[in-house]
Write a protein that holds these residues in place. Structure first.
Motif, PDB file in Angstrom:
ATOM      1  N   ALA A  50     -44.306  37.056 -50.312  1.00 48.86           N
ATOM      2  CA  ALA A  50     -43.809  36.378 -49.110  1.00 48.86           C
ATOM      3  C   ALA A  50     -44.917  35.985 -48.148  1.00 48.86           C
ATOM      4  O   ALA A  50     -44.718  35.125 -47.282  1.00 48.86           O
ATOM      5  CB  ALA A  50     -42.799  37.268 -48.383  1.00 48.86           C
ATOM      6  N   HIS A  51     -46.100  36.606 -48.277  1.00 45.20           N
ATOM      7  CA  HIS A  51     -47.203  36.274 -47.367  1.00 45.20           C
ATOM      8  C   HIS A  51     -48.530  36.619 -48.039  1.00 45.20           C
ATOM      9  O   HIS A  51     -48.559  37.194 -49.149  1.00 45.20           O
ATOM     10  CB  HIS A  51     -47.057  37.009 -46.027  1.00 45.20           C
ATOM     11  N   GLU A  52     -49.618  36.281 -47.375  1.00 45.11           N
ATOM     12  CA  GLU A  52     -50.948  36.456 -47.959  1.00 45.11           C
ATOM     13  C   GLU A  52     -51.251  37.919 -48.275  1.00 45.11           C
ATOM     14  O   GLU A  52     -51.958  38.216 -49.236  1.00 45.11           O
ATOM     15  CB  GLU A  52     -52.010  35.907 -47.000  1.00 45.11           C
ATOM     16  N   GLY A  53     -50.708  38.835 -47.472  1.00 48.59           N
ATOM     17  CA  GLY A  53     -50.909  40.256 -47.737  1.00 48.59           C
ATOM     18  C   GLY A  53     -50.341  40.659 -49.088  1.00 48.59           C
ATOM     19  O   GLY A  53     -50.945  41.461 -49.817  1.00 48.59           O
ATOM     20  N   HIS A  54     -49.178  40.102 -49.434  1.00 53.62           N
ATOM     21  CA  HIS A  54     -48.594  40.367 -50.742  1.00 53.62           C
ATOM     22  C   HIS A  54     -49.493  39.849 -51.857  1.00 53.62           C
ATOM     23  O   HIS A  54     -49.689  40.517 -52.881  1.00 53.62           O
ATOM     24  CB  HIS A  54     -47.220  39.705 -50.851  1.00 53.62           C
ATOM     25  N   LEU A  55     -50.043  38.653 -51.665  1.00 50.10           N
ATOM     26  CA  LEU A  55     -50.929  38.079 -52.687  1.00 50.10           C
ATOM     27  C   LEU A  55     -52.155  38.955 -52.903  1.00 50.10           C
ATOM     28  O   LEU A  55     -52.556  39.211 -54.051  1.00 50.10           O
ATOM     29  CB  LEU A  55     -51.357  36.669 -52.279  1.00 50.10           C
ATOM     30  N   LYS A  56     -52.740  39.428 -51.825  1.00 49.11           N
ATOM     31  CA  LYS A  56     -53.935  40.276 -51.940  1.00 49.11           C
ATOM     32  C   LYS A  56     -53.606  41.576 -52.658  1.00 49.11           C
ATOM     33  O   LYS A  56     -54.375  42.057 -53.494  1.00 49.11           O
ATOM     34  CB  LYS A  56     -54.518  40.549 -50.559  1.00 49.11           C
ATOM     35  N   GLU A  57     -52.446  42.162 -52.334  1.00 47.26           N
ATOM     36  CA  GLU A  57     -52.034  43.403 -52.979  1.00 47.26           C
ATOM     37  C   GLU A  57     -51.821  43.189 -54.477  1.00 47.26           C
ATOM     38  O   GLU A  57     -52.241  44.007 -55.308  1.00 47.26           O
ATOM     39  CB  GLU A  57     -50.745  43.911 -52.336  1.00 47.26           C
ATOM     40  N   LEU A  58     -51.195  42.084 -54.838  1.00 50.47           N
ATOM     41  CA  LEU A  58     -50.961  41.787 -56.253  1.00 50.47           C
ATOM     42  C   LEU A  58     -52.260  41.500 -56.993  1.00 50.47           C
ATOM     43  O   LEU A  58     -52.423  41.884 -58.161  1.00 50.47           O
ATOM     44  CB  LEU A  58     -49.999  40.606 -56.384  1.00 50.47           C
ATOM     45  N   MET A  59     -53.190  40.830 -56.325  1.00 54.10           N
ATOM     46  CA  MET A  59     -54.496  40.570 -56.938  1.00 54.10           C
ATOM     47  C   MET A  59     -55.238  41.871 -57.218  1.00 54.10           C
ATOM     48  O   MET A  59     -55.863  42.038 -58.272  1.00 54.10           O
ATOM     49  CB  MET A  59     -55.330  39.667 -56.035  1.00 54.10           C
ATOM     50  N   LEU A  60     -55.159  42.817 -56.284  1.00 56.65           N
ATOM     51  CA  LEU A  60     -55.799  44.118 -56.489  1.00 56.65           C
ATOM     52  C   LEU A  60     -55.160  44.855 -57.657  1.00 56.65           C
ATOM     53  O   LEU A  60     -55.854  45.481 -58.465  1.00 56.65           O
ATOM     54  CB  LEU A  60     -55.699  44.952 -55.207  1.00 56.65           C
ATOM     55  N   LEU A  61     -53.835  44.780 -57.752  1.00 57.63           N
ATOM     56  CA  LEU A  61     -53.153  45.419 -58.869  1.00 57.63           C
ATOM     57  C   LEU A  61     -53.589  44.799 -60.192  1.00 57.63           C
ATOM     58  O   LEU A  61     -53.830  45.501 -61.173  1.00 57.63           O
ATOM     59  CB  LEU A  61     -51.641  45.277 -58.707  1.00 57.63           C
ATOM     60  N   GLN A  62     -53.697  43.479 -60.218  1.00 61.64           N
ATOM     61  CA  GLN A  62     -54.091  42.799 -61.445  1.00 61.64           C
ATOM     62  C   GLN A  62     -55.506  43.193 -61.869  1.00 61.64           C
ATOM     63  O   GLN A  62     -55.779  43.378 -63.058  1.00 61.64           O
ATOM     64  CB  GLN A  62     -54.000  41.289 -61.280  1.00 61.64           C
ATOM     65  N   MET A  63     -56.389  43.339 -60.905  1.00 58.48           N
ATOM     66  CA  MET A  63     -57.771  43.655 -61.222  1.00 58.48           C
ATOM     67  C   MET A  63     -57.969  45.129 -61.585  1.00 58.48           C
ATOM     68  O   MET A  63     -58.816  45.460 -62.420  1.00 58.48           O
ATOM     69  CB  MET A  63     -58.671  43.321 -60.024  1.00 58.48           C
TER      70      MET A  63
ATOM     71  N   THR B 123     -54.549  48.946 -64.915  1.00 59.33           N
ATOM     72  CA  THR B 123     -54.436  48.533 -66.316  1.00 59.33           C
ATOM     73  C   THR B 123     -53.106  48.935 -66.950  1.00 59.33           C
ATOM     74  O   THR B 123     -52.851  48.609 -68.097  1.00 59.33           O
ATOM     75  CB  THR B 123     -55.597  49.118 -67.145  1.00 59.33           C
ATOM     76  N   ARG B 124     -52.266  49.641 -66.186  1.00 58.94           N
ATOM     77  CA  ARG B 124     -50.927  49.937 -66.715  1.00 58.94           C
ATOM     78  C   ARG B 124     -50.067  48.682 -66.724  1.00 58.94           C
ATOM     79  O   ARG B 124     -49.107  48.577 -67.490  1.00 58.94           O
ATOM     80  CB  ARG B 124     -50.238  50.993 -65.840  1.00 58.94           C
ATOM     81  N   LEU B 125     -50.401  47.734 -65.855  1.00 62.33           N
ATOM     82  CA  LEU B 125     -49.590  46.542 -65.677  1.00 62.33           C
ATOM     83  C   LEU B 125     -50.171  45.380 -66.474  1.00 62.33           C
ATOM     84  O   LEU B 125     -51.382  45.189 -66.532  1.00 62.33           O
ATOM     85  CB  LEU B 125     -49.514  46.171 -64.197  1.00 62.33           C
ATOM     86  N   ASP B 126     -49.293  44.599 -67.056  1.00 61.66           N
ATOM     87  CA  ASP B 126     -49.690  43.466 -67.890  1.00 61.66           C
ATOM     88  C   ASP B 126     -49.190  42.184 -67.214  1.00 61.66           C
ATOM     89  O   ASP B 126     -48.011  41.841 -67.307  1.00 61.66           O
ATOM     90  CB  ASP B 126     -49.072  43.636 -69.278  1.00 61.66           C
ATOM     91  N   PHE B 127     -50.105  41.495 -66.550  1.00 61.14           N
ATOM     92  CA  PHE B 127     -49.725  40.288 -65.810  1.00 61.14           C
ATOM     93  C   PHE B 127     -49.613  39.109 -66.770  1.00 61.14           C
ATOM     94  O   PHE B 127     -50.585  38.703 -67.390  1.00 61.14           O
ATOM     95  CB  PHE B 127     -50.752  40.000 -64.715  1.00 61.14           C
ATOM     96  N   TRP B 128     -48.422  38.550 -66.874  1.00 58.87           N
ATOM     97  CA  TRP B 128     -48.201  37.371 -67.711  1.00 58.87           C
ATOM     98  C   TRP B 128     -48.483  36.101 -66.933  1.00 58.87           C
ATOM     99  O   TRP B 128     -48.901  35.095 -67.493  1.00 58.87           O
ATOM    100  CB  TRP B 128     -46.771  37.367 -68.241  1.00 58.87           C
ATOM    101  N   SER B 129     -48.219  36.109 -65.649  1.00 56.19           N
ATOM    102  CA  SER B 129     -48.643  35.018 -64.765  1.00 56.19           C
ATOM    103  C   SER B 129     -49.108  35.660 -63.472  1.00 56.19           C
ATOM    104  O   SER B 129     -48.361  36.403 -62.829  1.00 56.19           O
ATOM    105  CB  SER B 129     -47.499  34.028 -64.503  1.00 56.19           C
ATOM    106  N   GLY B 130     -50.371  35.444 -63.137  1.00 52.29           N
ATOM    107  CA  GLY B 130     -50.992  36.160 -62.032  1.00 52.29           C
ATOM    108  C   GLY B 130     -50.665  35.570 -60.670  1.00 52.29           C
ATOM    109  O   GLY B 130     -50.081  34.489 -60.560  1.00 52.29           O
ATOM    110  N   PRO B 131     -51.046  36.289 -59.613  1.00 51.30           N
ATOM    111  CA  PRO B 131     -50.804  35.797 -58.255  1.00 51.30           C
ATOM    112  C   PRO B 131     -51.652  34.579 -57.937  1.00 51.30           C
ATOM    113  O   PRO B 131     -52.839  34.532 -58.265  1.00 51.30           O
ATOM    114  CB  PRO B 131     -51.193  36.998 -57.376  1.00 51.30           C
ATOM    115  N   GLY B 132     -51.023  33.574 -57.347  1.00 51.92           N
ATOM    116  CA  GLY B 132     -51.738  32.361 -56.972  1.00 51.92           C
ATOM    117  C   GLY B 132     -51.482  32.023 -55.523  1.00 51.92           C
ATOM    118  O   GLY B 132     -52.136  32.539 -54.640  1.00 51.92           O
ATOM    119  N   ASP B 133     -50.492  31.158 -55.280  1.00 57.83           N
ATOM    120  CA  ASP B 133     -50.114  30.862 -53.904  1.00 57.83           C
ATOM    121  C   ASP B 133     -48.678  31.329 -53.682  1.00 57.83           C
ATOM    122  O   ASP B 133     -48.024  31.866 -54.578  1.00 57.83           O
ATOM    123  CB  ASP B 133     -50.271  29.366 -53.592  1.00 57.83           C
ATOM    124  N   LEU B 134     -48.186  31.133 -52.463  1.00 56.08           N
ATOM    125  CA  LEU B 134     -46.879  31.670 -52.102  1.00 56.08           C
ATOM    126  C   LEU B 134     -45.727  30.950 -52.791  1.00 56.08           C
ATOM    127  O   LEU B 134     -44.601  31.457 -52.802  1.00 56.08           O
ATOM    128  CB  LEU B 134     -46.702  31.625 -50.580  1.00 56.08           C
TER     129      LEU B 134
END
Length: 357
Positions: free
Chosen positions: A31-44, A47-58
């Motif tokens: 919903a906002h840039e903070g969510h994107l940053k949190e998801l980017m950190l999770l993706q990086m 390793t338990r999570l398998d991102f099929w389509s990563g965070p981009g824009d809102l």
């Protein structure tokens, strides 16, 4: 009945190593840039999570496979952070089983998911049957010694443009490989005069499986494997992401330094033999090549440079015009919706990629 049971037994053995029972794919709506940053950190980092389509824009929803044993924790985390989400796939293993059950171990590789040796043999057959316009080439070898077998369709001539297609750089993206096989079949076997004209006016260089070690491992070990299979001393997880391993701003953005991550770019640019020798092959054809397409799956996107920065190349408007027209024709034919633009604009920044710099 016996043949059916034998078929089921063979398939079961081929996919016996890793299962995904109860794993779910969640669609997350930041919903906002903070969510994107949190998801980017999770993706990086997770390793338990398998991102099929990563965070981009809102405007871009995120797709992530979550193992069954971590679902409760991850859903709670998303709720506590105010991230809306829904279950996109209820049980990943059920889909894998359905996909496997639909496979046919005999007949043509066209229109089905075939293993590497089947594809290699089929390419040999097509080249022998169409030796007037088809010839073999190799873009090198994989770490495990498999040929990066390609097929050239059409005859080179001064001023005649050529196109490069490859697929399967990410091992688990079976439909990308199948799409390249379909294209080869159409170019060689279609009776449509418009298709036949394409083989006269253009030269086609196509490598349907650019990461054969990883691709084969998705049949025998882990259906969700994405990387190469090259081991590195001191790392418990083998392989690197071959689409983060090219020398285009290598290792600067959109990668993880964790060797167990799906976006680990390797210890240095071109550490993976398949990316290194493919690059050399492409450069040897640079005077002839006028187009380059790398096929991927999970999403309907037509992307062009650059991937590692929001800056655009000098010929951006030309690339955008071609991309929009190509996407328009695909959408018109198949009644689908495709997004067009550089990944750094419509998805996220990623360095070391093959086709998007």
């Amino acid at each position: 009945m016996k043949s059916t049971l034998l078929f089921a037994a063979i398939i079961s053995l081929a996919f016996a190593a890793k299962r995904f029972d109860g794993d779910q794919v969640l669609e997350i709506m930041p919903a906002h840039e903070g969510h994107l940053k949190e998801l980017m950190l999770l993706q990086m980092n997770d390793t338990r999570l398998d991102f099929w389509s990563g965070p981009g824009d809102l405007s871009h929803h995120v797709g992530v496979r979550v193992p069954k044993e971590h679902l409760k924790e991850i859903k709670k985390m998303l709720k506590n952070n105010g991230m809306d989400h829904k279950v996109l796939i209820e049980d990943v293993q059920q889909l894998v089983d359905e996909q496997v059950a639909s496979m046919n171990l005999t007949g043509s590789v066209v229109g089905r998911y075939a293993q590497f040796n089947e594809i290699s043999s089929w390419l040999d057959q097509m080249i022998a049957a169409h030796s007037d316009i088809a010839s073999p080439f190799s873009a090198g070898k994989s770490y495990e010694g498999r040929s990066l077998k390609g097929i050239k369709i059409g005859k080179s001539a001064p001023g005649k443009p050529a196109l490069w297609f490859h697929a399967g750089i990410h091992a688990r993206e079976w439909v990308a490989v199948a799409s390249n096989i379909y294209i080869i079949d159409q170019l060689l076997n279609s009776k449509d005069p418009a298709v036949k004209k394409l083989t006269k006016d253009l030269v086609w260089y196509i490598v349907p499986v650019l990461n054969p070690d990883g691709y084969e491992y998705t049949f025998t070990g882990d259906r969700m494997w994405r990387k190469t299979r090259k081991p590195y001393p001191g790392n418990r997880c083998p392989g690197a992401d071959p689409n983060r391993n090219w020398d285009s701003a290598w290792g600067t953005t959109g990668v993880s330094r964790n060797p167990c991550s799906d976006t680990y770019p390797g210890p240095h640019a071109f550490s993976e033999s398949n990316t290194r020798t493919t690059s050399q092959t492409i450069m040897s054809l640079r005077s002839e090549l006028k187009g380059f397409v790398s096929f991927h799956s999970f999403s309907q996107l037509w992307m062009m440079p650059w991937g590692y920065t929001r800056r655009v190349p000098a010929d951006y408007q030309d690339l955008l015009t071609v991309a929009k027209e190509a996407a328009r024709r695909v959408m018109q034919t198949h009644n689908t919706y495709w997004r067009v633009g550089p990944p750094s604009h419509i998805l996220y920044e990623a360095s070391g990629a093959a086709s998007i710099g």
